[in-house]
Motif scaffolding. Sequence first.
Motif, mmCIF file in Angstrom:
data_model
loop_
_atom_site.group_PDB
_atom_site.id
_atom_site.type_symbol
_atom_site.label_atom_id
_atom_site.label_comp_id
_atom_site.label_asym_id
_atom_site.label_seq_id
_atom_site.Cartn_x
_atom_site.Cartn_y
_atom_site.Cartn_z
ATOM 1 N N THR A 206 0.822 -1.213 0.000
ATOM 2 C CA THR A 206 0.000 0.000 0.000
ATOM 3 C C THR A 206 0.851 1.257 0.000
ATOM 4 O O THR A 206 0.515 2.245 -0.650
ATOM 5 N N TYR A 207 1.965 1.220 0.731
ATOM 6 C CA TYR A 207 2.797 2.421 0.880
ATOM 7 C C TYR A 207 4.242 2.150 0.465
ATOM 8 O O TYR A 207 4.719 1.016 0.510
ATOM 9 N N SER A 208 4.921 3.240 0.094
ATOM 10 C CA SER A 208 6.348 3.137 -0.174
ATOM 11 C C SER A 208 7.139 3.177 1.127
ATOM 12 O O SER A 208 8.181 2.541 1.263
ATOM 13 N N MET A 209 6.636 3.966 2.101
ATOM 14 C CA MET A 209 7.267 4.043 3.427
ATOM 15 C C MET A 209 6.187 4.119 4.498
ATOM 16 O O MET A 209 5.142 4.738 4.283
ATOM 17 N N GLY A 210 6.475 3.531 5.649
ATOM 18 C CA GLY A 210 5.525 3.575 6.757
ATOM 19 C C GLY A 210 6.186 3.979 8.052
ATOM 20 O O GLY A 210 7.407 4.158 8.120
ATOM 21 N N MET A 254 3.520 13.908 -0.270
ATOM 22 C CA MET A 254 3.842 12.484 -0.132
ATOM 23 C C MET A 254 2.775 11.759 0.687
ATOM 24 O O MET A 254 2.429 10.601 0.403
ATOM 25 N N TYR A 255 2.261 12.442 1.701
ATOM 26 C CA TYR A 255 1.243 11.837 2.560
ATOM 27 C C TYR A 255 -0.131 11.907 1.907
ATOM 28 O O TYR A 255 -0.923 10.955 1.998
ATOM 29 N N ALA A 256 -0.411 13.018 1.236
ATOM 30 C CA ALA A 256 -1.699 13.159 0.551
ATOM 31 C C ALA A 256 -1.841 12.121 -0.560
ATOM 32 O O ALA A 256 -2.933 11.592 -0.805
ATOM 33 N N ASP A 257 -0.726 11.813 -1.226
ATOM 34 C CA ASP A 257 -0.735 10.824 -2.306
ATOM 35 C C ASP A 257 -0.544 9.401 -1.796
ATOM 36 O O ASP A 257 -0.402 8.458 -2.584
ATOM 37 N N GLU A 262 2.287 7.777 8.395
ATOM 38 C CA GLU A 262 2.785 7.660 9.770
ATOM 39 C C GLU A 262 2.126 6.489 10.482
ATOM 40 O O GLU A 262 2.486 6.148 11.602
ATOM 41 N N THR A 263 1.174 5.854 9.821
ATOM 42 C CA THR A 263 0.502 4.684 10.378
ATOM 43 C C THR A 263 1.491 3.542 10.567
ATOM 44 O O THR A 263 2.405 3.356 9.762
#
Length: 440
Positions: A206-210, A254-257, A262-263
């Motif tokens: 789902t994400y590139s970074m968490g 980055m967060y909006a996309d 931060e989850t």
Amino acid sequence: MKKSSILSLIVALTLMLSACASGQAGEGKKEGKQGQEGKKIVVLSVYQADPVYSQAEKMYEEKHPDVDIQIKAYSQGEGSNPEGDLEKYVNTTNTELLSGKGADLIALDVSGLPVGKYVDKQALVNLNELMKQDPAFDSNTYEMNILDGAKMRGGLYSLPLRFFLDSLMGDAKAIQQSGVTFDDSTWTWGEFTSVGQRLAASGGHTYSMGNTPPEQMLNNLFVDNYTRIVDEEKRPASFDSHAFAQLMEQVKTMYADKVVTETEVNAGDYFFAPALILSPEDYFVGPAMFYEQGKIYRKPLAAGQQAGGTFVMHKNLGMNRNSKVQAEAWDFMKFLLSEEIQTMPGLQGFSVNKKVNEKTFKDLEDKGTIESPMGSAIPVEKRDIDMIKQMVNHAVTPQKNESKIQAIIEEEAKAYYSGQKSAQAVADLVANRVTTYLNE
């Protein structure tokens, strides 16, 4: 602890005698005199006792019986008070260096030491000048891209004995299956966001970074953008609030996309993770701990950043301009850079000595495998060694870590990411606080 009056008396006498001895040694050094038995005294001030420095001291003194290397450590490690020792080291170093006193050599890789201020006050020696004047110093022996990158104010005032490589590790299997391609040798953080969107669309992760709050991500990018935003070369120092506001907005995108979140995300359930390569072996072991088929990727470039990698200086030493034994202190610094010392066990990072790195790379390639912490064998292929060599040779941008400035950014940026203030309003506040700190 025993508290008998006899023991107390012994301790008091011991401390008094030690104080007298150190005072006499300090006075001798200040006046350019020799110590006991006619030896030149070179004092190395470090925050914490280090077995590498201790061993180097013994080895150097055996080769140079006319020199006495004295290591002054403020923390002995286990059983001491780390915070109190660190504060004492920073405060003492500041007071001594800025008043023309202190040790001959100073360990500068301690958070809280304002090296820029020492340079402005001409408290440190420009080591570049010593290198030019020393016919025995062969620049071909060293990773000069690292030493050139370590320069500030046009000179080399903080000499790194070792360095780390800043990078990303990624899920190579998931990235390959996604069909998304990118060139990590030239990509920027803007391209990283675009790549992250395409990767997420592929359905791998789902994400590139968490697990990364936005203010932390902002600091991650800020350290690479430091010289673009903060100008310390001219005094008073300045801070480009407009460029910083743009950086804050870039991070918000980055967060909006949904490229970064931060989850809390389980390890290995995101495409990339920050990776500081602490040794050649770490290049292989780090990714293997997170991913079934992990790989090291180059860290994206900051806007306007020179092509090439980012590195972190380690074991940095500076020389006191007021030292009366500069020749001996410089000779000891060169000894610390020698193969004899740089091949000692217990040293983290890559060496500034080229021959040491070359031998390490060859040994790894000849060995063929590295054992992972889980017990599996990780293959070491020539293409991997070539990649590490390339990363070392292309590392040109030092990561600028100023703990005080990063604390200011983290504190103020929360108001923007929570929607309480605009990016420019926060940037102006940060600029005011940072320039006040840098110019005080």
